[in-house]
Scaffold this motif. Structure first.
Motif, PDB file in Angstrom:
ATOM      1  N   GLN A  85     -23.846 -70.863  62.660  1.00  4.18           N
ATOM      2  CA  GLN A  85     -24.825 -70.381  63.774  1.00  4.18           C
ATOM      3  C   GLN A  85     -24.208 -69.684  64.954  1.00  4.18           C
ATOM      4  OE1 GLN A  85     -27.461 -73.623  65.177  1.00  4.18           O
ATOM      5  NE2 GLN A  85     -28.972 -72.217  66.199  1.00  4.18           N
ATOM      6  N   ALA A  86     -23.088 -70.659  65.378  1.00  2.00           N
ATOM      7  CA  ALA A  86     -22.288 -70.059  66.489  1.00  2.00           C
ATOM      8  C   ALA A  86     -21.759 -68.571  66.285  1.00  2.00           C
ATOM      9  CB  ALA A  86     -21.290 -71.059  66.639  1.00  2.00           C
ATOM     10  N   GLU A  87     -21.269 -68.669  65.088  1.00  3.37           N
ATOM     11  CA  GLU A  87     -20.590 -67.369  64.647  1.00  3.37           C
ATOM     12  C   GLU A  87     -21.516 -66.130  64.755  1.00  3.37           C
ATOM     13  OE1 GLU A  87     -18.921 -67.900  60.764  1.00  3.37           O
ATOM     14  OE2 GLU A  87     -16.873 -68.975  61.620  1.00  3.37           O
ATOM     15  N   SER A  88     -22.820 -66.312  64.130  1.00  2.00           N
ATOM     16  CA  SER A  88     -24.085 -65.549  64.211  1.00  2.00           C
ATOM     17  C   SER A  88     -24.426 -64.967  65.637  1.00  2.00           C
ATOM     18  CB  SER A  88     -25.131 -65.904  63.427  1.00  2.00           C
ATOM     19  OG  SER A  88     -26.226 -65.212  63.425  1.00  2.00           O
ATOM     20  N   MET A  89     -24.395 -66.195  66.497  1.00  2.00           N
ATOM     21  CA  MET A  89     -24.811 -66.062  68.127  1.00  2.00           C
ATOM     22  C   MET A  89     -23.989 -64.916  68.735  1.00  2.00           C
ATOM     23  SD  MET A  89     -26.080 -69.627  68.743  1.00  2.00           S
ATOM     24  CE  MET A  89     -26.236 -69.686  70.653  1.00  2.00           C
ATOM     25  N   ILE A  90     -22.559 -65.323  68.327  1.00  2.14           N
ATOM     26  CA  ILE A  90     -21.566 -64.353  69.201  1.00  2.14           C
ATOM     27  C   ILE A  90     -21.402 -63.118  68.387  1.00  2.14           C
ATOM     28  CG2 ILE A  90     -19.010 -64.274  69.730  1.00  2.14           C
ATOM     29  CD1 ILE A  90     -20.557 -66.292  71.421  1.00  2.14           C
ATOM     30  N   GLY A  91     -21.459 -62.947  67.033  1.00  8.04           N
ATOM     31  CA  GLY A  91     -21.470 -61.749  66.295  1.00  8.04           C
ATOM     32  C   GLY A  91     -22.620 -60.740  66.872  1.00  8.04           C
ATOM     33  N   ASP A  92     -23.772 -61.309  67.235  1.00  4.87           N
ATOM     34  CA  ASP A  92     -24.923 -60.234  67.720  1.00  4.87           C
ATOM     35  C   ASP A  92     -24.534 -59.763  68.965  1.00  4.87           C
ATOM     36  OD1 ASP A  92     -25.950 -60.800  65.250  1.00  4.87           O
ATOM     37  OD2 ASP A  92     -27.341 -62.402  66.090  1.00  4.87           O
ATOM     38  N   ILE A  93     -23.345 -60.089  69.559  1.00  8.18           N
ATOM     39  CA  ILE A  93     -23.474 -59.815  71.131  1.00  8.18           C
ATOM     40  C   ILE A  93     -22.250 -58.397  71.080  1.00  8.18           C
ATOM     41  CG2 ILE A  93     -22.853 -60.394  73.463  1.00  8.18           C
ATOM     42  CD1 ILE A  93     -24.136 -62.965  73.019  1.00  8.18           C
ATOM     43  N   ASP A  94     -22.358 -57.545  71.769  1.00  5.19           N
ATOM     44  CA  ASP A  94     -21.263 -56.653  72.292  1.00  5.19           C
ATOM     45  C   ASP A  94     -20.626 -57.269  73.118  1.00  5.19           C
ATOM     46  OD1 ASP A  94     -19.535 -54.516  72.892  1.00  5.19           O
ATOM     47  OD2 ASP A  94     -20.937 -53.191  73.513  1.00  5.19           O
ATOM     48  N   ALA A  95     -19.275 -57.834  72.795  1.00  6.28           N
ATOM     49  CA  ALA A  95     -18.566 -58.670  73.679  1.00  6.28           C
ATOM     50  C   ALA A  95     -17.544 -57.882  74.591  1.00  6.28           C
ATOM     51  CB  ALA A  95     -17.740 -59.789  72.859  1.00  6.28           C
TER      52      ALA A  95
END
Length: 209
Positions: free
Chosen positions: A181-191
């Motif tokens: 879930q954490a990986e998905s949350m971060i992966g969805d954002i242009d960081a």
């Protein structure tokens, strides 16, 4: 007991802070709401604190506002809500939003916070609704928490993009989110161009409570 710390921010890696107070380094755990208010490493910092004593450890928690600390103390009084869950709650929503959620008996919204199941959410509403009634009235009248930490200017990230993303995932895991879930949350954002705190804030804001 330690009521507050005034010193230099030596290091920060959510949820941990290391504060240098006259040459003594204090390890402090803090919610993300407090991290957002901090300046860069090396800057002056003032934190309200709460010392949590267990049989196997003495833990120090830090907060940017008196309302954050007061709510933390109320949360850990609730059966089944430990310090880790209290930090997750304060990291996932503002004090005001939590008070309004409890006042509105929005237990379904509270279950979106990592680690908060339906029974715990219902218990939070039942046990805290009366305790937070005056808070709800105050916030409804546009009362705002008094911040003791100066808002720091945005600081250009000094880590590589990949390191920032990995650190953000680790921070979300420490708040109770599953790795996937954490990986998905971060992966969805242009960081690109985001600091660690800004990246975590965007990820948490995407979780509607």
């Amino acid at each position: 007991m330690i009521g507050f710390l005034i010193g230099k921010l030596h290091a920060k890696q959510p949820p941990l802070l290391l504060v240098n107070v006259n040459g003594v380094g204090y390890e402090v755990e803090a919610p993300m709401s407090t991290f957002y208010a901090l300046g860069a490493e090396g800057s002056d910092v003032t934190l309200l604190t709460h010392m949590h004593v267990r049989e196997d450890a003495m833990l120090l928690f830090g907060f940017a506002t008196e309302h954050e600390r007061a709510l933390f103390k109320e949360l850990i009084k609730v059966n089944g809500v430990g310090a880790k869950m209290a930090l997750a709650i304060l990291s996932s929503m503002s004090v005001q939003d939590f008070v309004f959620a409890v006042d509105a008996a929005n237990s379904a919204g509270l279950t979106k916070i990592p680690g908060v199941g339906k029974k715990t959410a219902d218990r939070l509403v039942i046990e805290m609704r009366d305790r937070l009634k005056n808070w709800a009235l105050m916030f409804a009248a546009n009362g705002k928490p008094l911040s003791l930490v100066s808002q720091g200017a945005s600081v250009a990230p000094i880590q590589t993009l990949g390191q920032v993303q990995r650190s953000a995932i680790n921070a979300l895991e420490s708040l109770g989110y599953k790795t996937a879930q954490a990986e998905s949350m971060i992966g969805d954002i242009d960081a690109e161009g985001l600091t660690l705190e800004a990246l975590i804030k965007k990820a948490l804001q995407a979780v509607k409570v």
